[in-house]
Design a protein around this motif. Structure first.
Motif, PDB file in Angstrom:
ATOM      1  N   SER A  70       0.833  -1.202   0.000  1.00 57.18           N
ATOM      2  CA  SER A  70       0.000   0.000   0.000  1.00 57.18           C
ATOM      3  C   SER A  70       0.870   1.256   0.000  1.00 57.18           C
ATOM      4  CB  SER A  70      -0.901   0.042   1.222  1.00 57.18           C
ATOM      5  OG  SER A  70      -1.637  -1.132   1.330  1.00 57.18           O
ATOM      6  N   ALA A  71       1.946   1.224   0.782  1.00 52.01           N
ATOM      7  CA  ALA A  71       2.840   2.378   0.862  1.00 52.01           C
ATOM      8  C   ALA A  71       3.438   2.675  -0.507  1.00 52.01           C
ATOM      9  CB  ALA A  71       3.940   2.122   1.878  1.00 52.01           C
ATOM     10  N   GLN A  72       3.852   1.601  -1.189  1.00 55.56           N
ATOM     11  CA  GLN A  72       4.413   1.815  -2.525  1.00 55.56           C
ATOM     12  C   GLN A  72       3.381   2.441  -3.453  1.00 55.56           C
ATOM     13  OE1 GLN A  72       5.870  -2.070  -3.029  1.00 55.56           O
ATOM     14  NE2 GLN A  72       7.977  -1.482  -2.575  1.00 55.56           N
ATOM     15  N   LEU A  73       2.165   1.952  -3.342  1.00 56.45           N
ATOM     16  CA  LEU A  73       1.087   2.495  -4.179  1.00 56.45           C
ATOM     17  C   LEU A  73       0.856   3.972  -3.865  1.00 56.45           C
ATOM     18  CD1 LEU A  73      -1.429   1.572  -6.109  1.00 56.45           C
ATOM     19  CD2 LEU A  73      -2.696   1.920  -4.007  1.00 56.45           C
ATOM     20  N   LEU A  74       0.791   4.295  -2.587  1.00 55.09           N
ATOM     21  CA  LEU A  74       0.556   5.685  -2.179  1.00 55.09           C
ATOM     22  C   LEU A  74       1.654   6.604  -2.708  1.00 55.09           C
ATOM     23  CD1 LEU A  74      -0.522   5.198   1.548  1.00 55.09           C
ATOM     24  CD2 LEU A  74      -1.975   5.996  -0.292  1.00 55.09           C
ATOM     25  N   ARG A  75       2.872   6.090  -2.757  1.00 54.89           N
ATOM     26  CA  ARG A  75       3.970   6.930  -3.225  1.00 54.89           C
ATOM     27  C   ARG A  75       3.994   7.037  -4.749  1.00 54.89           C
ATOM     28  NH1 ARG A  75       9.925   4.719  -3.000  1.00 54.89           N
ATOM     29  NH2 ARG A  75       8.929   3.535  -4.647  1.00 54.89           N
ATOM     30  N   ASP A  76       3.750   5.897  -5.437  1.00 59.28           N
ATOM     31  CA  ASP A  76       4.001   5.867  -6.881  1.00 59.28           C
ATOM     32  C   ASP A  76       2.810   6.237  -7.749  1.00 59.28           C
ATOM     33  OD1 ASP A  76       6.569   5.156  -6.349  1.00 59.28           O
ATOM     34  OD2 ASP A  76       6.156   3.007  -6.394  1.00 59.28           O
ATOM     35  N   GLU A  77       1.598   6.017  -7.257  1.00 61.86           N
ATOM     36  CA  GLU A  77       0.420   6.349  -8.053  1.00 61.86           C
ATOM     37  C   GLU A  77       0.420   7.862  -8.363  1.00 61.86           C
ATOM     38  OE1 GLU A  77      -2.346   4.893  -9.406  1.00 61.86           O
ATOM     39  OE2 GLU A  77      -3.192   6.883  -9.769  1.00 61.86           O
ATOM     40  N   PRO A  78       0.438   8.229  -9.648  1.00 68.38           N
ATOM     41  CA  PRO A  78       0.604   9.654  -9.989  1.00 68.38           C
ATOM     42  C   PRO A  78      -0.459  10.574  -9.390  1.00 68.38           C
ATOM     43  CG  PRO A  78       0.705   8.266 -11.953  1.00 68.38           C
ATOM     44  CD  PRO A  78       0.333   7.372 -10.834  1.00 68.38           C
ATOM     45  N   SER A  79      -1.696  10.096  -9.267  1.00 69.53           N
ATOM     46  CA  SER A  79      -2.724  10.995  -8.739  1.00 69.53           C
ATOM     47  C   SER A  79      -2.618  11.169  -7.224  1.00 69.53           C
ATOM     48  CB  SER A  79      -4.108  10.478  -9.109  1.00 69.53           C
ATOM     49  OG  SER A  79      -4.367   9.295  -8.402  1.00 69.53           O
ATOM     50  N   LEU A  80      -1.898  10.295  -6.554  1.00 68.17           N
ATOM     51  CA  LEU A  80      -1.701  10.457  -5.108  1.00 68.17           C
ATOM     52  C   LEU A  80      -0.323  11.052  -4.833  1.00 68.17           C
ATOM     53  CD1 LEU A  80      -3.083   7.042  -3.852  1.00 68.17           C
ATOM     54  CD2 LEU A  80      -4.319   9.180  -4.038  1.00 68.17           C
ATOM     55  N   HIS A  81       0.707  10.331  -5.240  1.00 69.36           N
ATOM     56  CA  HIS A  81       2.091  10.790  -5.150  1.00 69.36           C
ATOM     57  C   HIS A  81       2.451  11.337  -3.772  1.00 69.36           C
ATOM     58  CE1 HIS A  81       5.750  12.927  -6.901  1.00 69.36           C
ATOM     59  NE2 HIS A  81       5.945  11.636  -6.957  1.00 69.36           N
ATOM     60  N   PHE A  82       2.260  10.525  -2.761  1.00 67.72           N
ATOM     61  CA  PHE A  82       2.664  10.910  -1.401  1.00 67.72           C
ATOM     62  C   PHE A  82       4.170  10.676  -1.268  1.00 67.72           C
ATOM     63  CE2 PHE A  82      -1.882  10.086  -0.620  1.00 67.72           C
ATOM     64  CZ  PHE A  82      -2.208  11.300  -0.065  1.00 67.72           C
ATOM     65  N   ASN A  83       4.938  11.674  -1.686  1.00 72.00           N
ATOM     66  CA  ASN A  83       6.388  11.458  -1.735  1.00 72.00           C
ATOM     67  C   ASN A  83       7.098  11.880  -0.461  1.00 72.00           C
ATOM     68  OD1 ASN A  83       5.803  14.120  -2.148  1.00 72.00           O
ATOM     69  ND2 ASN A  83       7.194  14.418  -3.862  1.00 72.00           N
ATOM     70  N   TYR A  84       6.374  12.435   0.504  1.00 73.37           N
ATOM     71  CA  TYR A  84       7.036  12.994   1.675  1.00 73.37           C
ATOM     72  C   TYR A  84       6.412  12.412   2.936  1.00 73.37           C
ATOM     73  CZ  TYR A  84       9.281  16.798   4.335  1.00 73.37           C
ATOM     74  OH  TYR A  84      10.063  17.526   5.191  1.00 73.37           O
ATOM     75  N   LEU A  85       7.203  11.680   3.674  1.00 70.85           N
ATOM     76  CA  LEU A  85       6.730  11.156   4.961  1.00 70.85           C
ATOM     77  C   LEU A  85       7.083  12.193   6.011  1.00 70.85           C
ATOM     78  CD1 LEU A  85       5.647   8.846   6.760  1.00 70.85           C
ATOM     79  CD2 LEU A  85       7.935   7.932   6.808  1.00 70.85           C
ATOM     80  N   ARG A  86       6.089  12.940   6.463  1.00 71.68           N
ATOM     81  CA  ARG A  86       6.418  14.092   7.309  1.00 71.68           C
ATOM     82  C   ARG A  86       6.535  13.716   8.773  1.00 71.68           C
ATOM     83  NH1 ARG A  86       1.504  18.264   6.740  1.00 71.68           N
ATOM     84  NH2 ARG A  86       3.273  19.514   6.152  1.00 71.68           N
ATOM     85  N   ASN A  87       5.829  12.695   9.180  1.00 73.42           N
ATOM     86  CA  ASN A  87       5.921  12.337  10.600  1.00 73.42           C
ATOM     87  C   ASN A  87       5.606  10.862  10.780  1.00 73.42           C
ATOM     88  OD1 ASN A  87       6.164  12.605  13.369  1.00 73.42           O
ATOM     89  ND2 ASN A  87       4.008  13.126  13.629  1.00 73.42           N
TER      90      ASN A  87
END
Lengths: 365, 214
Positions: B103-120
Motif C-alpha cells: 500500500s505504501a508503494q502504491l501511495l507513493r508511486d500512483e501519480p494521482s496520489l504521489h505521497f512522496n514525503y513522509l512528514r511524521n
C-alpha cells in the motif's frame, strides 16, 4: 610500497562543532571518510514521556528546551496543536504578537547559525557581529517575557504578556537597522574567496534525495524544492503578508547558506509589514481555566528556522495528553549526514554538519 | 497576583465548609444546565437531532485512496477509513499490517496520489494495541493523509517502510527504541535514544523502570 590503514576516529560527544553533545564515529582511509555513524541520545530527556504527566500549559516550558535557540516557534507548535483540537479562536493582537516574535526568532536563529558556522570553519569576526545584532533581539524578548532563551511566552489561546509601551517601535527600528547590517554581513563574508573554497560544491544533493530523506527548511529549499509551510500550508496569519521563498540550485552548503541569509531578509520584510498592522485589543482568547482537550487527535506543523516542526497530540479528553509526539526537524535532517560524508575529506565533516544546522536539544528531545 | 495565590493564602477550609461549597457549585451547575435547556427549547430545538452534517471536502480524496488500495493491493487491506474533523478534515486510513508495504508503494508511486514525503512517523501505545501513525504529504498536489497500522502489544511488529521512504529509518528506530515495535525489513534496527543495554520500552503505558534511581 606505501599502504594506508583504516582508522577509526571518534568525533565528540564533546566537540565544539557539534554545539551540544553529539558523537560521530568515522572510518577514515587516509583523510577520506569511508563510513560515518552518528550516535545520539546524550541529551535525551524523555520530553514525550514527561508530557504525558503534565497539563498542556505545563508542557510549554519543556518545548523551550528542545530547540533552545528558537524557543518561540516551539511554543507556537504545541499551542497551535491544542488550539486546533479545541477549535479555539485567537485574538488578532495575539496573532500579530506571535507572528512578530516568531519572525524575530527566525532572524535570531539564523544569525546564531551564521556566526557559529563561520566560527567552525575558521572565521572569528563574523561571530562577534552576529552576536552583537542577535543580542538586540534577545533583549527585546527579555523585555517582553523576562527570559533570554527559554521564553515560555505563548499560552493556549494567546500570549501571556502584552507588548510593553514602545516595544513595537523598537521592532520597527530594529528592522531598519538590521536591513543595513545584513548587507554588511554579505560584504564581509559572502564573496570571500577562502570561504567560497571551503563551502562551494561541498555536501551537495538533489531535490529528489532531499524529499526522500524528509528534509525540511533550508536543507530542502537549498536543493531547489519550493516548499515553505508559511506559503504552502499557511498557519497563524502568514497568508496576509507578502514575502518570497528563496530556493537554491545546486543543493550544496553554499546554497543552504544563501537560502538562510535570504530568509533573514524575507523575515525582515514580513516584520516590516506586520508592525504597521498590529491592532489593539486582547492578548488572550476565551479559554477555560482547566484545559480539557476533547477526545481526538491532531497534527500541527509549522516552519521553524530549522524546518518543519510538528506536534502530534492524542487526547482522551483529559487535561493531560495521552500521547504527545514531536516531529523535530533537526532529528530528521540529520539523517542525511552519513550519506553526505562518505567520500568526503575529513575537514569537510565540520562544513557539512554545520551546514545542516542542528540543535542537539532538538535531535535528542 | 493570580487567583491560586489568593486561595492558598487563606486558612484551610473545614470539611463542612468544603461540603457546602461543593453543594453550592453543584446547584449552580444544575441551574445553568436548566437555563441552557430552556434556551434551546425557546430556539425551536425540541430535542430533535441536528440536521445531517455536510460531507467533508476531503471525502472524495479519501474515497479515492481507499478505492485504489482495495483495487490494487487487496480487497480487505483497508480496515477503516474516516475524516478527522478536529484536525482540518484530515483523511485517515487504517491499513492492515500485512498489506502495508505494498500500500505504501502504491501511495507513493500512483501519480494521482504521489505521497512522496513522509512528514511524521509516531508510535502510540493505545493500551489494547499499539498503533504506528504515518503522516504523509504530497509536495506536488499539496494533499495529506494519515495512515495508521495497528499491531498487538505482545510481539508488536509492523513491516518497515524504510525502502519506500528512506526518512523512516531513524523514525522507526525511535519507535522501536521507545515502544518496542519490531520493523522487519529495516536495515539497521537498533536503539537510538536510550543506551544499548536499556531494559524495557519507556513510552509504553505499563513501563516501569528497572532501576527507579535512574
Amino acid at each position: 610500497m606505501i599502504r594506508t590503514e583504516e582508522l577509526l576516529l571518534n568525533v565528540g560527544p564533546q566537540h565544539p562543532s557539534t554545539h551540544g553533545v553529539f558523537r560521530i564515529i568515522v572510518k577514515l582511509d587516509g583523510e577520506v571518510i569511508t563510513e560515518a555513524t552518528p550516535v545520539m541520545g546524550y541529551l535525551h530527556r524523555g520530553t514525550e514521556k514527561l508530557a504525558e504527566n503534565l497539563t498542556y500549559t505545563q508542557i510549554i516550558p519543556y518545548t523551550d528546551r528542545m530547540d533552545y535557540v528558537a524557543a518561540m516557534t516551539n511554543n507556537y507548535v504545541i499551542c497551535n496543536a491544542v488550539e486546533t483540537l479545541m477549535g479555539l479562536e485567537i485574538p488578532e493582537r495575539a496573532q500579530y504578537l506571535r507572528l512578530i516574535v516568531m519572525e524575530l526568532q527566525r532572524i535570531a536563529s539564523h544569525m546564531l547559525w551564521w556566526g557559529t558556522y563561520l566560527l567552525d570553519i575558521g572565521a572569528m569576526s563574523p561571530f562577534l557581529f552576529a552576536f552583537r545584532d542577535r543580542e538586540m533581539i534577545i533583549n527585546m524578548f527579555n523585555e517582553l517575557c523576562g527570559a533570554r532563551l527559554t521564553y515560555n511566552y505563548m499560552r493556549i489561546g494567546g500570549v501571556k504578556w502584552d507588548a510593553p509601551d514602545g516595544w513595537i517601535d523598537k521592532v520597527r527600528d530594529y528592522v531598519k537597522y538590521m536591513k543595513e547590517k545584513l548587507n554588511q554581513y554579505h560584504d564581509l563574508v559572502t564573496g570571500n574567496e577562502i570561504f567560497l573554497a571551503r563551502i562551494k560544491g561541498i555536501g551537495a544533493y538533489d531535490g529528489k534525495t532531499a524529499i526522500e530523506y524528509g528534509l525540511s527548511g533550508a536543507n530542502l529549499r537549498g536543493s531547489g524544492v519550493q516548499w515553505d509551510l508559511r506559503k504552502n500550508q499557511p498557519y497563524c496569519i502568514y497568508d496576509r503578508f507578502e514575502f518570497d521563498v528563496p530556493v537554491g540550485k545546486n543543493g550544496d552548503c553554499f546554497d543552504r547558506y544563501n537560502v538562510r541569509m535570504e530568509e533573514i531578509r524575507q523575515s525582515l520584510r514580513i516584520l516590516e509589514q506586520a508592525v504597521e498592522q498590529v491592532p489593539e485589543g486582547e492578548t488572550m482568547g476565551k479559554v477555560p481555566r482547566v484545559l480539557r482537550v476533547p477526545e481526538g487527535e491532531a497534527y500541527s506543523r509549522i516552519e521553524s528556522p530549522r524546518g518543519e516542526i510538528g506536534c502530534y497530540i492524542v487526547s482522551r479528553g483529559k487535561d493531560k495528553p495521552f500521547r504527545l509526539k514531536f516531529r523535530r526537524p533537526s532529528f530528521v535532517n540529520l539523517q542525511i549526514l552519513p550519506k553526505l560524508l562518505v567520500g568526503e575529506n575529513m575537514t569537510n565533516l565540520i562544513t557539512i554538519l554545520g551546514g545542516i544546522d542542528i540543535v542537539v536539544g532538538e535531535v535528542d528531545c | 497576583m493570580s487567583d491560586e495565590n489568593k486561595e492558598s493564602a487563606k486558612p484551610p477550609m473545614t470539611d463542612e465548609e468544603r461540603a457546602a461549597k461543593i453543594k453550592a457549585a453543584e446547584e449552580a451547575r444544575a441551574a445553568r444546565a436548566a437555563a441552557k435547556q430552556a434556551e434551546a427549547a425557546a430556539a425551536g430545538g425540541d430535542g430533535e437531532e441536528a440536521p445531517p452534517k455536510q460531507p467533508s471536502p476531503n471525502q472524495p480524496k479519501l474515497d479515492r485512496i481507499v478505492q485504489l488500495i482495495t483495487e490494487h493491493v487487496n480487497a480487505d487491506a483497508v480496515e477503516e477509513s474516516f475524516i478527522n474533523e478536529r484536525d482540518r478534515d484530515l483523511p485517515y486510513v487504517i491499513i492492515k499490517a500485512e498489506h502495508w508495504v505494498t500500500s505504501a508503494q502504491l501511495l507513493r508511486d500512483e501519480p494521482s496520489l504521489h505521497f512522496n514525503y513522509l512528514r511524521n512517523l509516531s508510535g502510540v501505545d493505545q493500551e489494547t494495541h499499539i498503533e504506528v501513525v504515518y503522516h504523509l504529504l504530497s509536495l506536488d498536489h499539496v494533499h495529506e493523509v494519515c495512515v495508521k497500522v495497528k499491531t498487538e502489544r505482545d510481539a508488536a511488529s509492523v513491516p518497515s517502510v524504510t525502502p519506500v521512504w528512506p526518512t523512516a529509518n531513524w523514525n522507526e528506530r525511535e519507535v522501536f527504541d521507545l515502544l518496542g515495535v519490531d520493523f522487519p525489513g529495516h536495515p539497521d534496527l537498533r536503539r537510538i535514544m536510550m543506551p544499548d543495554d536499556w531494559v524495557g520500552y519507556p513510552l509504553r503505558k505499563d513501563y516501569e523502570p528497572l532501576d527507579p534511581e535512574v
